[in-house]
Design a protein around this motif. Structure first.
Motif, short mmCIF file in Angstrom:
data_model
loop_
_atom_site.label_atom_id
_atom_site.label_comp_id
_atom_site.label_asym_id
_atom_site.label_seq_id
_atom_site.Cartn_x
_atom_site.Cartn_y
_atom_site.Cartn_z
N PRO A 1 0.83 -1.21 0.00
CA PRO A 1 0.00 0.00 0.00
C PRO A 1 0.86 1.26 0.00
N TYR A 2 0.38 2.29 -0.70
CA TYR A 2 1.09 3.57 -0.72
C TYR A 2 1.11 4.20 0.67
N GLY A 3 0.13 3.86 1.48
CA GLY A 3 0.02 4.47 2.80
C GLY A 3 1.20 4.20 3.71
N GLU A 4 2.01 3.21 3.36
CA GLU A 4 3.19 2.88 4.17
C GLU A 4 4.47 3.44 3.58
N LYS A 5 4.33 4.21 2.48
CA LYS A 5 5.50 4.72 1.77
C LYS A 5 5.70 6.22 2.03
N THR A 6 6.91 6.70 1.75
CA THR A 6 7.20 8.13 1.88
C THR A 6 6.62 8.88 0.68
N ASP A 7 6.51 10.21 0.82
CA ASP A 7 6.03 11.03 -0.29
C ASP A 7 6.92 10.86 -1.52
N GLU A 8 8.22 10.79 -1.30
CA GLU A 8 9.15 10.67 -2.42
C GLU A 8 8.97 9.33 -3.14
N TYR A 9 8.79 8.26 -2.37
CA TYR A 9 8.57 6.95 -2.99
C TYR A 9 7.29 6.96 -3.81
N ILE A 10 6.22 7.53 -3.24
CA ILE A 10 4.94 7.60 -3.95
C ILE A 10 5.10 8.41 -5.22
N TYR A 11 5.80 9.53 -5.13
CA TYR A 11 6.00 10.35 -6.32
C TYR A 11 6.77 9.59 -7.40
N GLN A 12 7.80 8.86 -7.01
CA GLN A 12 8.57 8.11 -8.00
C GLN A 12 7.69 7.08 -8.71
N LYS B 1 -3.76 10.84 -23.25
CA LYS B 1 -3.89 12.29 -23.43
C LYS B 1 -4.16 13.01 -22.12
N ALA B 2 -4.53 12.24 -21.10
CA ALA B 2 -4.80 12.79 -19.76
C ALA B 2 -4.55 11.69 -18.74
N ILE B 3 -4.27 12.10 -17.52
CA ILE B 3 -3.97 11.16 -16.43
C ILE B 3 -4.94 11.41 -15.28
N VAL B 4 -5.50 10.35 -14.75
CA VAL B 4 -6.32 10.43 -13.54
C VAL B 4 -5.58 9.70 -12.43
N VAL B 5 -5.21 10.43 -11.39
CA VAL B 5 -4.59 9.82 -10.21
C VAL B 5 -5.73 9.41 -9.30
N ALA B 6 -6.16 8.15 -9.42
CA ALA B 6 -7.37 7.68 -8.75
C ALA B 6 -7.07 7.12 -7.37
N CYS B 7 -6.28 7.88 -6.63
CA CYS B 7 -5.82 7.45 -5.31
C CYS B 7 -5.73 8.68 -4.41
N ASN B 8 -6.45 8.67 -3.30
CA ASN B 8 -6.41 9.81 -2.38
C ASN B 8 -5.02 10.03 -1.80
N THR B 9 -4.36 8.94 -1.42
CA THR B 9 -3.03 9.07 -0.82
C THR B 9 -2.05 9.68 -1.80
N ALA B 10 -2.05 9.19 -3.04
CA ALA B 10 -1.12 9.73 -4.05
C ALA B 10 -1.45 11.18 -4.37
N THR B 11 -2.74 11.50 -4.46
CA THR B 11 -3.13 12.87 -4.77
C THR B 11 -2.65 13.83 -3.70
#
Length: 271
Positions: A58-69, A84-94
């Motif tokens: 889960p992203y919830g256990e990762k750092t901001d930098e890891y998630i961004y990468q 042509k467009a990207i949807v970041v369908a994750c609250n944690t990543a957003t």
């Protein structure tokens, strides 16, 4: 770092115009499928490319930098696959890194955030409960969102560890999941909350269970259709809506267990 597998290219040949290009959607797992379903319902002629980054969940256990990468790698993969467009369908990543992602790429990038604003407007008691992953609730972006829209309302934050793994395992109606939900929801109701925000896209798949536990007097706020409508607005503004009259094929990829992903799709991608 794991590179995502190539997308299935079977299906109609793509037109050359930018409007006929695909919409890329990704999440740390299957939660974003709820957003993709809303996009599919609203924009049936668009071609969707979905990535479940389950191998890094889960992203919830990762750092901001890891998630961004991870966001950066997946976005590059989607753009290389004609998005042509990207949807970041994750609250944690957003909440963790979408601003940084937008600074790197020029295509429209749509995020998803907990529906605090509509929840405050819907509440009659002035008490709103937010169900989300611990990581989402800890981000400065969520704190700013809450402060911006809370007004005189009282916002109760309820971290919900353990829910996402059960949802990923398709244990959507299991006694264990229901017991966890009861432990998270009852304290919010006891403090007067009459509105609950689903602050994780995974939770859309257990919204009925949440509503059953909370009771008919409680309003449940979901945001997947709002995200789809925002995507529609941005594509329209840029002249990127697909004008084809034919339904478009959908393509799926996962960085995790493909056998499990196939079972998840069979159960949750029912349109």
């Amino acid at each position: 770092m794991l590179i995502l597998p190539s997308f299935n290219r079977n299906g109609p040949a793509m037109a050359n115009s930018a409007a006929s290009a695909a919409i890329g959607i990704f999440d740390s797992g299957i939660g974003g499928l709820s957003v993709a379903r809303a996009v599919r319902a609203l924009l049936p002629h668009e071609r969707l490319l979905y990535v479940a980054d389950s191998g890094h969940a889960p992203y919830g256990e990762k750092t901001d930098e890891y998630i961004y990468q991870r966001m950066h790698v997946i976005t590059q993969q989607l753009l290389a696959s004609d998005a042509k467009a990207i949807v970041v369908a994750c609250n944690t990543a957003t909440t963790a890194a979408i601003a940084k992602l937008r600074a790197e790429f020029s295509v429209p990038i749509i995020g998803v955030e907990p529906g605090v604003k509509p929840a405050v407007l819907a509440s009659t008691t002035g008490v709103v409960g937010v169900l989300a992953t611990p990581r989402t609730l800890q981000t400065p972006a969520f704190s700013q969102l809450s402060a911006r829209y809370a007004g005189s309302a009282r916002i109760l934050l309820q971290p919900c560890p353990g829910l996402v793994p059960l949802i990923e395992a398709l244990a959507l109606k299991s006694p264990e999941l229901r017991q966890l939900l009861q432990s998270y929801i009852q304290p919010l109701l006891a403090q007067g909350a009459d509105t609950l925000v689903l602050g994780c896209t995974h939770y859309n798949f257990i919204a009925e269970v949440i509503a059953d536990i909370a009771g008919p007097a409680i309003t449940i706020v979901r945001t997947e259709m709002a995200v789809a409508k925002q995507l529609q607005r941005r594509l329209s503004e840029l002249g990127l809506l697909n004008s084809s009259a034919e339904p478009a094929p959908d393509h799926f990829s996962s960085s995790g267990d493909n056998a499990l992903f196939q079972r998840q799709l069979q159960q949750l991608w029912c349109l």
